[in-house]
Design a protein around this motif. Sequence first.
Motif, PDB file in Angstrom:
ATOM      1  N   GLU A  16       7.024  -1.420 -14.304  1.00 54.21           N
ATOM      2  CA  GLU A  16       8.220  -1.073 -13.185  1.00 54.21           C
ATOM      3  C   GLU A  16       9.259  -1.945 -13.356  1.00 54.21           C
ATOM      4  O   GLU A  16      10.571  -1.637 -13.243  1.00 54.21           O
ATOM      5  CB  GLU A  16       7.498  -1.261 -11.817  1.00 54.21           C
ATOM      6  CG  GLU A  16       6.727  -0.046 -11.597  1.00 54.21           C
ATOM      7  CD  GLU A  16       6.054  -0.139 -10.149  1.00 54.21           C
ATOM      8  OE1 GLU A  16       6.725  -1.154  -9.416  1.00 54.21           O
ATOM      9  OE2 GLU A  16       5.125   0.346  -9.739  1.00 54.21           O
ATOM     10  N   GLN A  17       9.374  -3.301 -13.555  1.00 49.84           N
ATOM     11  CA  GLN A  17      10.343  -4.103 -13.796  1.00 49.84           C
ATOM     12  C   GLN A  17      10.562  -4.710 -15.223  1.00 49.84           C
ATOM     13  O   GLN A  17      10.072  -5.781 -15.523  1.00 49.84           O
ATOM     14  CB  GLN A  17      10.366  -5.237 -12.824  1.00 49.84           C
ATOM     15  CG  GLN A  17      10.681  -4.989 -11.327  1.00 49.84           C
ATOM     16  CD  GLN A  17      10.662  -6.079 -10.386  1.00 49.84           C
ATOM     17  OE1 GLN A  17       9.799  -7.118 -10.626  1.00 49.84           O
ATOM     18  NE2 GLN A  17      11.253  -5.816  -9.130  1.00 49.84           N
ATOM     19  N   ASN A  18      10.842  -3.706 -16.150  1.00 51.49           N
ATOM     20  CA  ASN A  18      10.874  -4.226 -17.629  1.00 51.49           C
ATOM     21  C   ASN A  18      12.106  -4.704 -17.888  1.00 51.49           C
ATOM     22  O   ASN A  18      12.988  -4.754 -17.369  1.00 51.49           O
ATOM     23  CB  ASN A  18      10.259  -3.010 -18.507  1.00 51.49           C
ATOM     24  CG  ASN A  18      11.505  -1.650 -18.078  1.00 51.49           C
ATOM     25  OD1 ASN A  18      12.565  -2.013 -18.651  1.00 51.49           O
ATOM     26  ND2 ASN A  18      10.971  -0.730 -17.702  1.00 51.49           N
ATOM     27  N   ILE A  19      11.994  -5.381 -18.990  1.00 51.01           N
ATOM     28  CA  ILE A  19      13.222  -6.083 -19.606  1.00 51.01           C
ATOM     29  C   ILE A  19      14.373  -5.272 -19.669  1.00 51.01           C
ATOM     30  O   ILE A  19      15.422  -5.661 -19.779  1.00 51.01           O
ATOM     31  CB  ILE A  19      12.866  -6.903 -20.922  1.00 51.01           C
ATOM     32  CG1 ILE A  19      11.816  -8.106 -20.415  1.00 51.01           C
ATOM     33  CG2 ILE A  19      13.972  -7.575 -21.752  1.00 51.01           C
ATOM     34  CD1 ILE A  19      11.268  -8.876 -21.873  1.00 51.01           C
ATOM     35  N   ALA A  20      13.940  -4.139 -20.395  1.00 50.48           N
ATOM     36  CA  ALA A  20      15.239  -3.147 -20.636  1.00 50.48           C
ATOM     37  C   ALA A  20      15.926  -2.815 -19.435  1.00 50.48           C
ATOM     38  O   ALA A  20      17.044  -2.886 -19.433  1.00 50.48           O
ATOM     39  CB  ALA A  20      14.582  -1.830 -21.338  1.00 50.48           C
ATOM     40  N   GLN A  21      15.248  -2.335 -18.233  1.00 50.26           N
ATOM     41  CA  GLN A  21      15.760  -2.030 -17.002  1.00 50.26           C
ATOM     42  C   GLN A  21      16.730  -3.351 -16.508  1.00 50.26           C
ATOM     43  O   GLN A  21      17.696  -3.042 -15.921  1.00 50.26           O
ATOM     44  CB  GLN A  21      14.803  -1.440 -15.835  1.00 50.26           C
ATOM     45  CG  GLN A  21      14.108  -0.282 -16.247  1.00 50.26           C
ATOM     46  CD  GLN A  21      13.074  -0.083 -15.257  1.00 50.26           C
ATOM     47  OE1 GLN A  21      12.553  -0.958 -14.627  1.00 50.26           O
ATOM     48  NE2 GLN A  21      12.480   1.240 -15.056  1.00 50.26           N
ATOM     49  N   GLU A  22      16.115  -4.580 -16.526  1.00 50.57           N
ATOM     50  CA  GLU A  22      16.659  -5.667 -16.119  1.00 50.57           C
ATOM     51  C   GLU A  22      18.039  -5.968 -16.924  1.00 50.57           C
ATOM     52  O   GLU A  22      19.085  -6.273 -16.520  1.00 50.57           O
ATOM     53  CB  GLU A  22      15.959  -6.952 -16.280  1.00 50.57           C
ATOM     54  CG  GLU A  22      14.837  -6.852 -15.307  1.00 50.57           C
ATOM     55  CD  GLU A  22      15.089  -7.134 -13.679  1.00 50.57           C
ATOM     56  OE1 GLU A  22      16.251  -7.791 -13.557  1.00 50.57           O
ATOM     57  OE2 GLU A  22      14.252  -6.675 -13.124  1.00 50.57           O
ATOM     58  N   MET A  23      18.050  -5.758 -18.280  1.00 48.72           N
ATOM     59  CA  MET A  23      19.250  -5.859 -19.051  1.00 48.72           C
ATOM     60  C   MET A  23      20.402  -4.820 -18.656  1.00 48.72           C
ATOM     61  O   MET A  23      21.482  -5.245 -18.485  1.00 48.72           O
ATOM     62  CB  MET A  23      19.001  -5.634 -20.370  1.00 48.72           C
ATOM     63  CG  MET A  23      18.097  -6.709 -21.291  1.00 48.72           C
ATOM     64  SD  MET A  23      19.129  -8.047 -21.430  1.00 48.72           S
ATOM     65  CE  MET A  23      20.568  -7.759 -22.395  1.00 48.72           C
ATOM     66  N   SER A  24      19.910  -3.774 -18.273  1.00 48.83           N
ATOM     67  CA  SER A  24      20.964  -2.583 -17.894  1.00 48.83           C
ATOM     68  C   SER A  24      21.666  -2.925 -16.634  1.00 48.83           C
ATOM     69  O   SER A  24      22.712  -2.672 -16.320  1.00 48.83           O
ATOM     70  CB  SER A  24      20.136  -1.249 -17.914  1.00 48.83           C
ATOM     71  OG  SER A  24      19.668  -0.711 -18.999  1.00 48.83           O
TER      72      SER A  24
END
Length: 553
Positions: free
Chosen positions: A237-245
């Motif tokens: 749910e809180q993955n690195i790809a989403q955090e980077m975006s």
Amino acid sequence: MLTHLTLINFALADNLAIDIEQGFNVLTGETGAGKSLLLDALSACLGERTDTNYVRFGTDKADVTAVFSYQDGSPEAEWLKAHELDDESGEIHLRRVIFSTGRSKAWINGRPGSLSELKEIGRLLVQLYSQHSQQQLLEPPYPKHWIDRYSNFYTPAQQVRDAYSKWQKDIRQHQAAIDAQANRLQRIDTLQLQLEELEELIQVDYKEIEQEFDRLSHHEHIMQDCSYSLNALDESEQNIAQEMSSILRRLESHAGRSDQLSEIYNSLINAQSEIDDATANLRQFIDRQSFDPERMEELNSQLEVFHRLARKYRTQPDELKNQYTEWQQELEQLHQLEDPEALAEQVEASYQDYLNKAQHLDDIRREAAVPLAKQLTEQVKQLALPEARFEFKFEPLEQPSAEGFSFIQLLFTANKGIPAQPLAKVASGGELSRIALVMQVMNAEKTDAEVLVFDEIDVGISGGTAEIVGRLLAGLGKHVQILCITHQAQVAAQSDQHLLAKKRQSDPASSSILELEEDERIQELARMTGGIEINETTLQHARQLRQLKFQIA
């Protein structure tokens, strides 16, 4: 030719500059005055060995420079061109600095050079003949080398040495073939068995199967870690790809307000692209992985064979392939090894080649020896040896050698009606010095060097003989530059330039070298002939010596 020498803190010289002229130059002076300074400095510039004694007392280094002029197309010009050291000045500057620690540095035309390079260029520029050269006459190889040098037989002599070397090499190969013949078939069988044992195995890359076996052995652990990583990167749910975006959206609106923020934003864009690529590759890697127990067993079996054979042949598993190649090469060599009969034919062919070249060399040496002995006889007769006679004696060697068929002796007699005998047995010290002098002058006529240095080679002669020696050197000085250290006034009187070494008992003592004008030359010649007290008689004799030069010229 040598045009200039500069000596700074070199032995007894504190700061000395000498101009050298074309023609016949002499250097005189009392014993201990420093006549050797010039030759020692020149030798240092030509790459000869030096020591700390050359550094003037109380200083930390000695600095010497020799300047030579040269002509386009000369051997030294070609050498400079080949080493990219030529310039438009038409000069060669050889410099050597000797430190009190024992180290030294060298320069050629301002560029750092090695001592071997100094020696190479030095051999093209200068030929040195010392007062001890007469001892060379007594060495067995000297007559042969003298004939070859004077007659320019270097090429045929080298061809004989090369042919002899080839013949001896073929003999060794023939003997090796004979020695190897008994064990050859046995060794071939052994190599073939070893190669057959490795032939199938080396088709496989040991490192590759070792890595594959290691991967299968850790399959479950690898998959667990890869799944965790993929989840963290893109699937939770809180993955690195989403955090980077999210981070990029927040920084995008501010990137235009700061150059530093803009640079950070661009770096994160690049990082997001790298993460996306890595995530895709990781997903692809996971999809392609499967555990194959049969493949793992196959790999395990192959590795066991690798390790067993590595132990058998005392090497590492990953070196078996190299070992296979070496055995293959050895087997090929054994198959290609000619039988002793074929090699015997090769030995005979190289022997015949040696015989032909050695016979040719012997023939031209014998042909040159007769007129050369006659010429040497005529030259030596002028030096108060009116009945002198020389012969070259050729004695067949018991075994052919790299130097040819014959041992060559120089025979000499100084007395009428007495057969010529080996030089070392019958020549006195005075006769040897005169013979050595003539042979050196004759050699000098054939040298390529443009500067000839004679270091007291007139020791043991005097009077009319010395006068003739002076004429010989003066005549030679019309073709090349000569620098001669002498104690003989009769020799010095024939020179074109007269240099005088003088010592001053300062603190510390120092030496200088001066060029003498005509009146000063008369004074020095008078000192050399008359000793400490110079009177009108010795001066008149000195003038007469000088007049002889101009009368002859």
